[in-house]
Design a protein around this motif. Structure first.
Motif, short mmCIF file in Angstrom:
data_model
loop_
_atom_site.label_atom_id
_atom_site.label_comp_id
_atom_site.label_asym_id
_atom_site.label_seq_id
_atom_site.Cartn_x
_atom_site.Cartn_y
_atom_site.Cartn_z
N LEU A 44 -3.05 -4.29 9.33
CA LEU A 44 -3.92 -4.00 8.29
C LEU A 44 -4.05 -2.39 8.32
N ASP A 45 -4.49 -2.08 9.94
CA ASP A 45 -4.73 -0.66 10.25
C ASP A 45 -3.98 0.33 10.11
N ASP B 158 -3.73 0.61 6.01
CA ASP B 158 -5.49 1.42 5.23
C ASP B 158 -4.45 2.61 5.89
N THR B 159 -4.11 3.40 6.87
CA THR B 159 -3.83 4.54 7.53
C THR B 159 -2.67 5.45 6.40
N MET C 74 -2.25 3.48 3.15
CA MET C 74 -2.84 4.32 1.69
C MET C 74 -3.98 5.55 1.68
N ASN C 75 -4.67 5.98 2.63
CA ASN C 75 -5.18 7.01 2.93
C ASN C 75 -3.85 8.63 2.52
#
Length: 343
Positions: A189-190, A193-194, A196-197
């Motif tokens: 998940l981390d 998220d990275t 996506m950012n």
């Protein structure tokens, strides 16, 4: 733009004459069906099955087909006299937050323009009320033979309407989600998220239809009698088992490279977290069995060290005792020697 519908917006006791305009347009290339043998155009003609002849558009009406195949004619006059207040009106039912509207319900979009100078003031009133409330209006209206739902919102200085599907027209996604039970780890998940950012936001006006551009080039080449030189695109890969963490890390690196950025700490942190998770596991049985032997060796070594310490201390005490006896012995020898001399 050419209007496709005239009516009013019913806002309580306020009536706003409006015209409806399509808000979108289709730029796709239209193909025609042809006979591949001789290139002849394939056409569809509307033929009356009783007379077996082609019928003009002004001779065609509507009919409802019953379960037994019986056709019941329905005229435009019949539809015009339906007891519906929404036949020529957009009746505002309520004002809600746009977040309350399920995007699955949203359909075609239209612009609503003021129809005549008298409509300018009430039109502006509704527009400014929608702006200040930061809400959208839910309306009902009749269009193309049925009553529909609509959502009114402000776009620039105009009021736009999105056609909404009725709630029972949206299917339930039963059976769509994977049936396999999977667990998504925090490290995955981390990294997601990275990614996506890193991809960040996009200016939609900068996106363009590459397929349409390639199709236009193909048509232009054909018209000029040239041979198309475009290479076929890569076929999408089928489903395959991949290392999800590795794929995510590679995706982050690729996205950062595309943006001219270097790899950051987020990807390294994801790798470190993955390695940390991977090393947390019970000790093998072999290592557990070796533990008592190590303890025994440590105990033996400790005992040896204690014994050596005791031996060293005993030797030191003996030396000290010998040193004390030495002067006494020397003194006693001196006395005996003096005694013999005196005699």
């Amino acid at each position: 733009m050419r209007s496709i519908w005239n009516g009013i917006i019913s806002f309580g006791l306020v009536s706003i004459p409006i015209k409806m305009y399509p808000a979108t347009e289709d730029h796709s290339v239209s193909f025609r069906q042809v006979h591949t043998k001789d290139g002849g155009r394939i056409r569809y003609r509307k033929v009356c099955e009783l007379e077996d002849k082609q019928i003009d558009a002004d001779e065609i009406g509507k009919a409802y087909e019953d379960a037994d195949g019986t056709l019941i004619p329905i005229t435009d006059e019949d539809l015009a006299h339906l007891p519906l207040p929404t036949t020529r009106a957009l009746e505002i039912q309520a004002f809600v937050s746009a977040a309350d509207i399920d995007p699955l319900q949203m359909g075609d979009a239209y612009y609503l323009g003021a129809n005549g100078p008298a409509a300018a003031k009430p039109y502006a009133l509704l527009r400014e009320a929608l702006k200040r409330s930061e809400k959208v209006a839910i309306t009902k209206y009749a269009h193309r033979g049925r009553e529909r739902l609509g959502m009114l919102r402000v776009v620039g200085d105009a009021i736009a309407m999105h056609r909404l599907l009725w709630p029972d027209e949206v299917r339930n996604p039963v059976g769509v989600a994977p049936k396999e039970k999977v667990t998504v780890r925090k490290a995955e998940l981390d990294l997601a998220d990275t990614l996506m950012n890193t991809l960040g936001e996009v200016d939609l006006t900068q996106l363009h239809d590459e397929y349409q551009e390639a199709l236009d080039a193909l048509v232009a080449a054909k018209m000029a009698g040239a041979t198309p030189t475009a290479e076929p695109g890569e076929a999408p890969a089928g489903a395959q088992v991949v290392d999800l963490m590795a794929a995510l890390r590679d995706s982050v690196r690729s996205a950062r490279a595309a943006r001219g950025e270097e790899a950051g700490e987020a990807g390294e942190a994801g790798e470190a977290e993955e390695e940390a998770e991977a090393t947390v596991h019970p000790l093998p049985a072999r290592k557990k069995a070796a533990a008592p032997a190590k303890k025994a060796a440590a105990t033996k070594k400790k005992g040896t060290e204690k014994a050596g310490a005791k031996t060293g201390a005993a030797k030191t005490t003996a030396k000290k005792a010998a040193a004390k006896k030495a002067p006494a012995k020397k003194q006693a020898t001196g006395r005996r020697a003096g005694g013999r001399t005196a005699s």
